[in-house]
Design a protein around this motif. Structure first.
Motif, PDB file in Angstrom:
ATOM      1  N   THR A 341       0.841  -1.208   0.000  1.00  0.00           N
ATOM      2  CA  THR A 341       0.000   0.000   0.000  1.00  0.00           C
ATOM      3  C   THR A 341       0.867   1.245   0.000  1.00  0.00           C
ATOM      4  N   ASP A 372      -8.421   7.913  -2.544  1.00  0.00           N
ATOM      5  CA  ASP A 372      -8.786   6.841  -3.480  1.00  0.00           C
ATOM      6  C   ASP A 372      -9.700   5.809  -2.838  1.00  0.00           C
ATOM      7  N   ARG A 373      -9.467   5.483  -1.532  1.00  0.00           N
ATOM      8  CA  ARG A 373     -10.181   4.352  -0.929  1.00  0.00           C
ATOM      9  C   ARG A 373     -10.872   4.699   0.385  1.00  0.00           C
ATOM     10  N   GLN A 376     -11.232   2.705   4.431  1.00  0.00           N
ATOM     11  CA  GLN A 376     -11.409   1.233   4.377  1.00  0.00           C
ATOM     12  C   GLN A 376     -10.127   0.472   4.718  1.00  0.00           C
TER      13      GLN A 376
END
Length: 384
Positions: A341, A372-373, A376
């Protein structure tokens, strides 16, 4: 009264008897010469055999003695009798012993009579001219023997009268001590053409310090959410002192054996708490939508401290706020990034691993992932 003719007859008979007796005594008395081990003497003996003459002198002979003429031979006036006593001679030649009987009276004569080869270069334990008495003699004879020695990376060809390998080496000026290896052994007999090997052996001790790795102990903690790990005790490696004995043969180390070991510093186990608390369900909110989510400027390699307070709260949950933590569990830094990541979000702009980057740099990368995410990827996203 005896008449004159009868008296003359009696006188004549007496004279005849005396004459006959004188003739008999003269016939039995014999003058002989006697030699005993080369010592000469003479004697008169009334007897008919050599044995009678020896008996008069008190000479007793055994099976190893030599008498000439033989004991049973007839004895004549003027005869010479020779007696030579036997001597037991034990001869050890180069370690091999044999027994002999000889009538020789010197060592040299005995060696010649027995046909024992002992040349001028042989070494005898007794002088060649030494008298050989009736008690006999134990004689050691060593003959020169060629042999070879491999020592100190050299091969020597030598010759010696020594009877053992150790004596031969000493005679050749080759020193050795109790640690050195001699093949065959130093006390073994030296034989002709023998190949001897001498290996120099030494030993010594050396002490070094070795690292003792620490163990990691994990404990379940119901106050932490699942996926959360918290280090409560930092692991520390210990050390021990190790002493070894090295055996060196001809300059090469052949064995290393530990003879002592002592712990200098005991290792400290690392204690890690692993969360077992179920993660709360994330409530849908406008901020969770990519359309409404704000992560500030996420382009380029510049520092982006947007949402810094939020990230501090998440870091407190993820790593107790330790931005340089590396527990070895595959997650790094205050926000517990994994390498994939981190690098996928451009963390390589700052450091190869999150724990090597600063707080500001970790927050900058976190904002890129957040844009972007959302939250989460973080188990402690609820702390936002």
């Amino acid at each position: 009264m005896i008449s004159r003719p009868l008296r003359f007859a009696a006188q004549g008979a007496a004279a005849l008897t005396v004459a006959a007796g004188s003739f008999g005594v003269a016939h039995l008395d014999k003058a002989v010469a006697l030699s005993v081990d080369g010592q000469s003497s003479s004697l008169h003996v009334f007897g008919s055999t050599v044995g009678d003459a020896l008996a008069k002198k008190g000479i007793k002979v055994g099976e190893h003695d030599q008498v000439v003429p033989s004991v049973g031979s007839p004895l004549e006036d003027g005869d010479t009798i020779s007696v030579r006593y036997g001597r037991k001679l034990t001869v050890t030649i180069d370690g091999v012993a044999k027994e002999y009987w000889t009538t020789a009276t010197t060592v040299d004569a005995a060696l010649r009579d027995l046909n024992i080869r002992a040349g001028s270069d042989a070494k005898l334990s007794a002088s060649r001219s030494q008298t050989l008495g009736r008690q006999g003699l134990a004689l050691t004879v060593t003959t020169p023997k060629p042999f070879s020695v491999s020592v100190d990376k050299k091969k020597l060809t030598l010759q010696t009268n020594a009877t053992t390998i150790g004596a031969a080496l000493t005679e050749a000026g080759i020193t050795f001590d109790s640690d050195d290896r001699i093949t065959p052994a130093a006390n073994a007999p030296l034989t002709r053409g023998l190949a001897v090997a001498v290996q120099r052996v030494s030993s010594g001790q050396a002490t070094s310090t070795e690292r003792i790795p620490f163990k990691t102990v994990t404990k379940k903690d119901a106050t932490l959410t699942q996926g959360t790990r918290k280090v409560v005790t930092e692991g520390k490696a210990g050390s021990r002192s190790v002493t070894v004995r090295r055996t060196i043969v001809d300059g090469k180390v052949v064995t290393v054996r530990a003879v002592a070991s002592k712990v200098v510093t005991a290792p400290v186990s690392e204690v890690v708490l692993v969360g077992t608390k179920a993660k709360p369900a994330a409530a849908p909110s406008p901020s969770s939508s990519p359309a409404t989510r704000s992560a500030g400027n996420t382009s380029g390699a510049g520092i982006n401290l947007s949402n810094a307070a939020m990230w501090d709260r998440i870091a407190e949950c993820e790593s107790s706020g330790n931005w340089s933590i590396n527990t070895g569990n595959g997650y790094y830094g205050g926000l517990q990034f994994d390498i994939r990541t981190w690098l996928g979000a451009g963390g390589g702009d700052f450091a190869s691993r999150p724990d090597l980057a600063s707080r500001a740099e970790q927050i900058t990368v976190a904002n890129r992932v957040y844009a972007d995410r959302g939250l989460q990827p973080w188990g402690c996203g609820h702390a936002a």
